[in-house]
Structures are given as C-alpha cells and as structure tokens.
Design an enzyme around this catalytic site. Structure first.
Site, short mmCIF file in Angstrom:
data_model
loop_
_atom_site.label_atom_id
_atom_site.label_comp_id
_atom_site.label_asym_id
_atom_site.label_seq_id
_atom_site.Cartn_x
_atom_site.Cartn_y
_atom_site.Cartn_z
CG HIS A 1 -1.79 -1.12 1.45
ND1 HIS A 1 -2.97 -1.29 0.76
CD2 HIS A 1 -1.70 -2.19 2.27
CE1 HIS A 1 -3.57 -2.40 1.16
NE2 HIS A 1 -2.82 -2.97 2.07
O1 RIB Z 1 -5.00 0.29 4.81
C1 RIB Z 1 -3.63 0.12 4.58
C2 RIB Z 1 -2.85 1.16 5.31
O2 RIB Z 1 -3.04 1.03 6.72
C3 RIB Z 1 -1.33 1.02 5.11
O3 RIB Z 1 -0.75 2.29 5.20
C4 RIB Z 1 -0.91 0.19 6.28
O4 RIB Z 1 0.46 0.40 6.62
C5 RIB Z 1 -1.80 0.72 7.36
O5 RIB Z 1 -1.20 1.91 7.86
#
Ligand code: RIB
Ligand code: CA
Length: 313
Positions: free
Chosen positions: A239
């Site tokens: 992500h």
């Molecule tokens: O939903 C995914 C996000 O939430 C990413 O940034 C993960 O590291 C958590 O922070």
C-alpha cells in the site's frame, strides 16, 4: 537536477518499512528534510522505534526522525494486528541509539514547510494525525506545503469496515481536517493498492540483490507472505510503496479529481472517504486527486529495478 524537498510520515508497519527503504534509495532526487512517526498499525513507541531503526540501519543517521501523535485527534487508538506486536512481524532491525528530534512531528513538519517556503512535499502513509495537528496549530502551513500525498481512503470498498480503509478509520477527524484544508492532496487508496500483492517473481528478484536494502525488504515481504499463508488474510500488499511511487514515478497511476469528504459521525461508515462521482454537489470544489488505476507491469518493474540498480554512495 534540484532535489525535491520532502517530509514523510509513517506508522511503521510492514508496508511502511518497505516504503521507507524505497525512499532512502531516492536521495539522489529527494532532499529528505525529516521522517516522522505516528501511531497506527502499532502504538507510537513501536512505529517510532521501527522508523528510526530502519533509517539508521541503512546508514542515514543524518536524517532527523521525530515522534508524532500517540493517538488520534479525538478518538482512542485502534491498532492493526496484521503487522504483529512489533509492527515488523518477526523481522528484527538493530536498535538505533540515536535520539529523536526534540520537537514533535507536527512542529518538525511546520518548520520544514517554513524553511522550504512553499516547495515542501509531504507524504503520509498512516493516520493523518500529525499533519492535522500541524494545520490546527499553524493554519498558515496550507500556504507553505506544495503537495500532499497520502496512502489512505478508498473510492469503493474498505479493508477495515466494508466502507473504510484503515488509516482513515483510525483518525477520520484528522483526514477531514486535511481534506478540508485547501491543500493540494493526492489520495492513493485501496482501489489501486489492493492490487499490489507482491508476486513471487518480484520477491525472488529482490532477494537476489545483495544489499542491506534488498535483504531487509525481502525479510519483510517474507513475513507478509507467511502471515497471509498462516493467518489467511492481508496479502503482502505494498500500500505505502504505491503512495511513495506516486511521487517519484507518477505515470504509473491514473488520477482523477473529485470532491471528497470524510464521514466522522457514522458507525458502519466511520472514516469513509465519500467521493462525488456524479457531481451531485456542483457547488463543492473538486478537492482531492484520487488514484483510479495503476499500471501494475510498470509498478513492479520500477520496484525491482530500484533494488537492482541502487548502489550506495
Ligand atoms: O489500509 C492500509 C494502510 O493502513 C497502510 O498504510 C498500512 O500500513 C496501514 O497503515
Ligand atoms: Ca501505513
């Protein structure tokens, strides 16, 4: 080429860790003013320690690292479980002895914004608490930051509730402060990041690179793949790496601007990022650039080549 001045904020966690590694391999084009930590995936003590330890393990002890918010603006902290107790699964990084900045993250962000006089870029891949605090304490910051990139939110379909992405869920009020601030914000949401589960060929290609950066990233990816196999959820989605990539390699993503606001009063919609797809609110300015598509082939080539071609200075 003039380097891009940037401050980056993480809730270091596994995908944050890989994003930090990628960012530290870009110091030929990034002037990293500071790296800050926020509570999110795990409590602040862990996210801050993870962040400092990674930065220093990879030899960047000249970059200031600051601790930020230990809790959301108004709510109790709700952490994730998929990053393990430490936030890095079972991956161990040597403990740095360096001190954190004396000032907290919000002040460090503001000081960097003043120093860069309108040129600063800001990346956040956790709950948006630190930038929201900076905006509340120093409203003039909105005239001093050039662009904000976040990993967070989703146009359709959450990962924490059916409607909400984790970072937005943890601190909806902070995300709303950011979205209503007038800053130029790019939202890299689940719509593209849930498509970036690390393929085996990528993991194997990175594992063959004998640098501390590649070996640490491989260990983290290995944990995420085992977690998915043993626990049955949360693939090794990068992500936060996608959010970083949107700054240094923007053509990998397709963006579209919408009027987006954040639900702060809902129960099943807590933290939902609500986009006006059909312009039913024509009086509302389109305020957020949203990632709608990703060229996965180019993203993975960028990711693998980054490790293959990186040579420490
Ligand atoms: O939903 C995914 C996000 O939430 C990413 O940034 C993960 O590291 C958590 O922070
Ligand atoms: Ca994160």
């Amino acid at each position: 080429m003039k380097k891009l001045p940037i401050v980056m904020d993480f809730d270091t966690g596994t995908d944050d860790a890989i994003a930090i590694i990628c960012a530290l391999m870009h110091r030929d084009c990034l002037d990293i003013k500071a790296i800050t930590a926020v509570a999110g995936n795990v409590p602040l003590d862990a996210t801050a320690a993870n962040t400092l330890n990674i930065v220093d393990f990879l030899g960047h002890t000249d970059i200031p690292v600051a601790r930020g918010a230990a809790a959301p603006l108004t709510r109790e902290l709700k952490c994730a479980i998929s990053h393990g107790k430490t936030g890095l699964g079972d991956v161990v990084v040597p403990t740095s002895t360096r001190a954190f900045c004396e000032k907290d993250a919000a002040e460090v962000i503001y000081d960097a914004a003043v120093e860069c006089a309108g040129e600063l870029v800001y990346l956040a891949t956790g709950p948006q608490t630190n930038i929201a605090l900076a905006i509340q304490r120093h409203p003039d910051i909105v005239n001093l930051i050039k662009k904000v990139y976040i990993m967070g939110g989703c146009l359709v379909g959450g990962n924490t509730t059916p409607a909400t992405e984790f970072n937005a869920y943890v601190d909806p009020e902070a995300l709303q402060v950011l979205f209503r601030s007038g800053l130029d914000v790019t939202m890299i949401g689940l719509d593209v990041t849930l498509r970036t589960a690390v393929p085996l060929w990528v993991k194997e290609a990175v594992s063959r690179v004998e640098t501390p950066e590649a070996q640490l990233a491989t260990k983290v990816i290995d944990f995420c793949l085992r977690r998915n196999k043993e626990w049955g959820y949360d693939e090794a989605n990068l992500h936060d790496v996608v959010a970083f990539c949107s700054i240094v390699n923007p053509s990998v993503l397709t963006l579209k601007k919408y009027y987006v606001d954040v639900e702060t009063e809902g129960t099943i919609t807590r933290g939902m990022t609500v986009a006006d797809f059909r312009d039913v609110c024509p009086d509302k300015e389109k305020n957020i650039w949203c990632a709608e598509d990703i060229d996965l082939g180019r993203f993975w080539s960028w990711f693998v080549d980054l490790f293959k071609n990186y040579e420490r200075r």
